[in-house]
Design a protein around this motif. Structure first.
Motif, mmCIF file in Angstrom:
data_model
loop_
_atom_site.group_PDB
_atom_site.id
_atom_site.type_symbol
_atom_site.label_atom_id
_atom_site.label_comp_id
_atom_site.label_asym_id
_atom_site.label_seq_id
_atom_site.Cartn_x
_atom_site.Cartn_y
_atom_site.Cartn_z
ATOM 1 N N GLN A 155 5.912 -119.991 5.383
ATOM 2 C CA GLN A 155 6.621 -119.543 4.180
ATOM 3 C C GLN A 155 6.072 -118.229 3.631
ATOM 4 O OE1 GLN A 155 6.827 -122.565 1.166
ATOM 5 N NE2 GLN A 155 7.476 -121.172 -0.430
ATOM 6 N N ASP A 156 4.737 -118.147 3.510
ATOM 7 C CA ASP A 156 4.119 -116.979 2.878
ATOM 8 C C ASP A 156 3.464 -116.105 3.939
ATOM 9 O OD1 ASP A 156 2.802 -115.102 1.453
ATOM 10 O OD2 ASP A 156 1.600 -116.473 0.244
ATOM 11 N N PRO A 157 4.102 -114.993 4.319
ATOM 12 C CA PRO A 157 3.550 -114.174 5.402
ATOM 13 C C PRO A 157 2.218 -113.529 5.032
ATOM 14 C CG PRO A 157 5.392 -113.049 4.357
ATOM 15 C CD PRO A 157 5.336 -114.419 3.776
ATOM 16 N N PHE A 158 1.973 -113.314 3.730
ATOM 17 C CA PHE A 158 0.714 -112.670 3.360
ATOM 18 C C PHE A 158 -0.449 -113.620 3.589
ATOM 19 C CE2 PHE A 158 -2.224 -110.272 0.520
ATOM 20 C CZ PHE A 158 -2.110 -109.061 1.184
ATOM 21 N N ALA A 159 -0.214 -114.932 3.363
ATOM 22 C CA ALA A 159 -1.273 -115.923 3.567
ATOM 23 C C ALA A 159 -1.510 -116.188 5.054
ATOM 24 C CB ALA A 159 -0.911 -117.224 2.859
ATOM 25 N N SER A 160 -0.480 -115.980 5.884
ATOM 26 C CA SER A 160 -0.625 -116.315 7.304
ATOM 27 C C SER A 160 -1.009 -115.112 8.179
ATOM 28 C CB SER A 160 0.664 -116.951 7.838
ATOM 29 O OG SER A 160 1.742 -116.054 7.752
ATOM 30 N N ARG A 198 -7.519 -108.363 7.326
ATOM 31 C CA ARG A 198 -8.505 -107.444 7.909
ATOM 32 C C ARG A 198 -8.117 -106.967 9.307
ATOM 33 N NH1 ARG A 198 -14.397 -109.895 6.052
ATOM 34 N NH2 ARG A 198 -13.935 -109.985 3.837
ATOM 35 N N MET A 199 -7.019 -107.495 9.802
ATOM 36 C CA MET A 199 -6.579 -107.103 11.145
ATOM 37 C C MET A 199 -5.366 -106.193 11.059
ATOM 38 S SD MET A 199 -7.001 -110.805 13.028
ATOM 39 C CE MET A 199 -6.572 -110.335 14.688
ATOM 40 N N SER A 200 -5.282 -105.237 11.956
ATOM 41 C CA SER A 200 -4.099 -104.372 12.013
ATOM 42 C C SER A 200 -2.942 -105.163 12.612
ATOM 43 C CB SER A 200 -4.382 -103.141 12.873
ATOM 44 O OG SER A 200 -4.525 -103.532 14.235
ATOM 45 N N VAL A 201 -1.730 -104.615 12.480
ATOM 46 C CA VAL A 201 -0.540 -105.270 13.035
ATOM 47 C C VAL A 201 -0.718 -105.494 14.534
ATOM 48 C CG1 VAL A 201 1.930 -104.946 13.509
ATOM 49 C CG2 VAL A 201 1.009 -104.395 11.250
ATOM 50 N N ARG A 202 -1.281 -104.481 15.231
ATOM 51 C CA ARG A 202 -1.501 -104.628 16.672
ATOM 52 C C ARG A 202 -2.440 -105.806 16.965
ATOM 53 N NH1 ARG A 202 -3.803 -100.346 21.282
ATOM 54 N NH2 ARG A 202 -4.068 -101.953 22.874
ATOM 55 N N ILE A 248 4.087 -98.720 13.835
ATOM 56 C CA ILE A 248 3.346 -99.263 12.688
ATOM 57 C C ILE A 248 2.169 -100.126 13.133
ATOM 58 C CG2 ILE A 248 5.390 -99.269 11.195
ATOM 59 C CD1 ILE A 248 5.439 -102.377 11.720
ATOM 60 N N ALA A 249 1.886 -100.129 14.427
ATOM 61 C CA ALA A 249 0.910 -101.067 14.990
ATOM 62 C C ALA A 249 -0.494 -100.903 14.405
ATOM 63 C CB ALA A 249 0.859 -100.920 16.511
ATOM 64 N N HIS A 250 -0.830 -99.736 13.889
ATOM 65 C CA HIS A 250 -2.206 -99.513 13.400
ATOM 66 C C HIS A 250 -2.314 -99.675 11.888
ATOM 67 C CE1 HIS A 250 -3.382 -98.350 17.394
ATOM 68 N NE2 HIS A 250 -2.363 -97.502 17.442
ATOM 69 N N ARG A 251 -1.230 -100.097 11.251
ATOM 70 C CA ARG A 251 -1.285 -100.328 9.801
ATOM 71 C C ARG A 251 -1.668 -101.779 9.510
ATOM 72 N NH1 ARG A 251 4.382 -97.935 7.947
ATOM 73 N NH2 ARG A 251 3.766 -98.799 5.930
ATOM 74 N N PHE A 252 -1.971 -102.069 8.222
ATOM 75 C CA PHE A 252 -2.466 -103.390 7.820
ATOM 76 C C PHE A 252 -1.435 -104.107 6.938
ATOM 77 C CE2 PHE A 252 -6.150 -101.117 9.159
ATOM 78 C CZ PHE A 252 -6.997 -102.080 9.692
ATOM 79 N N PRO A 253 -1.512 -105.467 6.859
ATOM 80 C CA PRO A 253 -0.483 -106.237 6.142
ATOM 81 C C PRO A 253 -0.203 -105.777 4.711
ATOM 82 C CG PRO A 253 -1.863 -107.726 7.399
ATOM 83 C CD PRO A 253 -2.469 -106.357 7.544
ATOM 84 N N HIS A 254 -1.248 -105.371 3.965
ATOM 85 C CA HIS A 254 -1.035 -105.012 2.556
ATOM 86 C C HIS A 254 -0.170 -103.755 2.387
ATOM 87 C CE1 HIS A 254 -4.439 -102.270 3.414
ATOM 88 N NE2 HIS A 254 -3.883 -101.515 2.479
ATOM 89 N N GLU A 255 0.050 -103.022 3.476
ATOM 90 C CA GLU A 255 0.851 -101.795 3.398
ATOM 91 C C GLU A 255 2.360 -102.059 3.534
ATOM 92 O OE1 GLU A 255 -0.964 -98.318 5.540
ATOM 93 O OE2 GLU A 255 -2.275 -99.872 6.353
ATOM 94 N N PHE A 256 2.741 -103.343 3.627
ATOM 95 C CA PHE A 256 4.150 -103.682 3.859
ATOM 96 C C PHE A 256 4.715 -104.539 2.738
ATOM 97 C CE2 PHE A 256 2.158 -103.014 7.979
ATOM 98 C CZ PHE A 256 3.032 -102.131 8.585
ATOM 99 N N SER A 257 6.039 -104.524 2.597
ATOM 100 C CA SER A 257 6.724 -105.392 1.636
ATOM 101 C C SER A 257 6.757 -106.825 2.170
ATOM 102 C CB SER A 257 8.160 -104.907 1.424
ATOM 103 O OG SER A 257 8.921 -105.136 2.609
ATOM 104 N N GLY A 258 7.191 -107.772 1.306
ATOM 105 C CA GLY A 258 7.271 -109.176 1.724
ATOM 106 C C GLY A 258 8.174 -109.373 2.932
#
Length: 542
Positions: free
Chosen positions: A377-382, A386-390, A426-436
């Motif tokens: 349900q919550d992509p930010f929690a899952s 600390r890991m990049s998208v890649r 976008i593979a080198h970006r991190f989760p907090h840089e994206f919308s829900g």
């Protein structure tokens, strides 16, 4: 909904509200030149997607903005002849919780977990009224009765964790109404609740508004709610008002393209048609899950079993989406996780692609894990922050031995991102840089990268805006069409289920109470429980 003509004098007259936030490297203009009026006995809805400035506008009215926020000089928020935008903190404390109250989306974070419900209500009452503690306590019981909490004399002595989500939200409403305010601001008051509880809470607010002649500001992105409960609607995007007017007029003849897009973004369409009778991918027979609940004190506690999943059967065929619906606590998620062997089973059999798996241990299950995936349900929690998208997507490839070299795995990561409707750069970006919505696409990319045959989708759209929800539904349909995926879709949002699923199972108290093709179950529900769910989802009626 109240159709009476508003009286000439508004309770709140907000003019040219502007709010900026200081951030690293500059300033963000969150709200720009927003004006609206609220009249007694009227509900004004502020609608728009996440980030549109709805909640910031409401917090500006309440003067509850953070220290980084700066309110524009031109802002005027008039209440009873006073400009609240320029009152002192002491004057605002007298108004807040007394004449103007606010309830929030998540009641558990608004209630103090270490104090009894009654203690918290008494504090609000005694802060603004000169009552003895005994009279304030009696008033607290009255308030719980007013918001229709059963057995208020007992509930007043309980702690927040002992109440359900809907009951906690009722406590928040009781607290907000303790001093008979003129204005109630409700910020997404039902987003975290089941459809049936949502209908009860909205009707309660509406009834109390009629009874006490309050003005209500309702902040939501649920247009079904707005249509039934709001007299006036203000549509916001990027911190600005795009359109406003009487709700009936705006819904019947939306003028702005953004309003038209919002109204058109309700989940639509139907599932991809199935050809013939495809082979089963996942089968459960007599699946049973029990939990032991502890009751009583530290030394005299007793244990009693709770049957969360009571001997259930289920079949998901290749290319099919099976919906699993019901209220919170009905056992949907527990059933889904038991089928995938993510939690223990106390009985029953499970076949995955013809292979019996209920007795396999973790090591024996590992070769099958890449073929069955889960999206939460919550992509930010899952997603690991600390890991990049890649790294997030590649982790599963490495664990399952997919891709011989780093270069080959990176190519698979990029393909998974493209499959999920994201750019592959976008593979080198991190989760907090994206919308829900983007984070949920990343979670879907992580699942499809392993080329699974089955995906468990646990409320994957409930935390998203309507237009983003529509995009995710279309993406899931596309992936199913192209890759022949099978989905078990757990949700309490029947609109999404109608748009995505072929068949649906309705759960209540660990049992299946009704099942069949989506069109049949949602059009002609047989049981009272399913009828109540359908009414709450499509009519917000009780």
């Amino acid at each position: 909904m109240n159709d009476m003509t508003p009286t000439p004098a508004p309770i709140i007259d907000a003019q040219r509200v502007g709010v900026t936030f200081a951030v690293d490297g500059g300033v963000v203009e969150a709200v720009r030149d927003v004006s609206f009026r609220l009249y007694p006995g009227q509900t004004t809805a502020l609608v728009g997607e996440s980030g549109s400035g709805k909640s910031v506008t409401a917090r500006a009215v309440m003067r509850l903005l953070s220290k980084r926020a700066q309110v524009a000089d031109a802002t005027r928020i008039l209440y009873a002849g006073k400009d609240m935008a320029h009152l002192s903190q002491k004057e605002m404390r007298h108004l807040r919780g007394n004449r103007i109250s606010m309830i929030f989306q998540e009641p558990m974070s608004s209630l103090n977990p270490v104090y009894r419900i009654g203690t918290q209500l008494v504090e609000v009452i005694m802060l603004h009224q000169r009552l003895s503690k005994k009279k304030a306590w009696a008033r607290a019981v009255e308030l719980l009765e007013e918001v229709r909490i059963p057995d208020p004399e007992a509930r007043v002595n309980q702690y927040p964790h002992q109440l359900s989500g809907g009951q906690r939200q009722r406590v928040m409403i009781a607290m907000a109404l303790a001093n008979r305010p003129d204005v109630l601001i409700a910020d997404e008051p039902t987003t975290a609740l089941d459809v049936t509880v949502q209908a009860e809470i909205l009707h309660l607010i509406d009834d109390l508004k009629e009874k006490f002649g309050m003005g209500v500001v309702l902040i939501t992105h649920d247009l079904t709610v707005v249509e039934q409960f709001a007299d006036h609607v203000v549509v916001m995007q990027h911190g600005e008002v795009r359109e406003e007017g009487p709700t009936k007029e705006v819904f019947a003849n939306p003028r702005h393209p953004y309003t038209r897009r919002l109204l058109a973004s309700d989940p639509k369409g139907i599932a991809n048609p199935l050809e013939g009778t495809p082979e089963p991918v996942l089968e459960g027979r007599g699946v049973r899950v029990e939990f032991m609940l502890r009751k009583g004190g530290a030394f005299r506690g007793t244990y009693s079993p709770l049957v969360a999943v009571d001997g259930l059967d289920l079949t998901v065929r290749r290319g099919e989406t099976l919906g699993l619906v019901g209220e919170s606590g009905s056992g949907k998620t527990t059933f889904g996780q038991a089928l995938l062997r993510l939690i223990h089973m106390d009985g029953g059999e499970v076949d995955f692609l013809g292979d019996r798996i209920e007795r396999k241990d973790r090591r024996q299950m590992r070769p099958l894990r890449s073929r069955m995936q889960i999206v939460f349900q919550d992509p930010f929690a899952s997603l690991n922050p600390r890991m990049s998208v890649r790294q997030i997507i590649e982790e599963g490839l490495i664990v399952n031995g997919i891709g011989r070299t780093g270069r080959e795995r990176f190519r698979l990561v990029q393909q998974a991102l493209r499959d999920a409707g994201l750019p592959d750069n976008i593979a080198h970006r991190f989760p907090h840089e994206f919308s829900g919505g983007q984070r949920q696409r990343i979670a879907i990319a992580r699942a499809v990268a392993l080329e699974p045959e089955f995906i468990l989708l646990d409320e994957p759209t409930s935390a998203l805006d309507l237009s983003v929800q529509a995009q995710i539904i279309e993406l899931l349909r596309k992936l199913q069409r192209e890759k022949g995926l099978s989905y078990l879709f757990i949700s309490h949002d029947l609109k999404v289920v109608r748009a995505l699923c072929h068949r649906v199972l309705v759960m209540q108290h660990g049992k299946i109470v009704e099942q069949g093709p989506v069109s049949e179950v949602l059009t002609n529900p047989r049981t009272d429980y399913t009828q109540r769910l359908v009414r709450a989802a499509f009519e917000i009626a009780t």
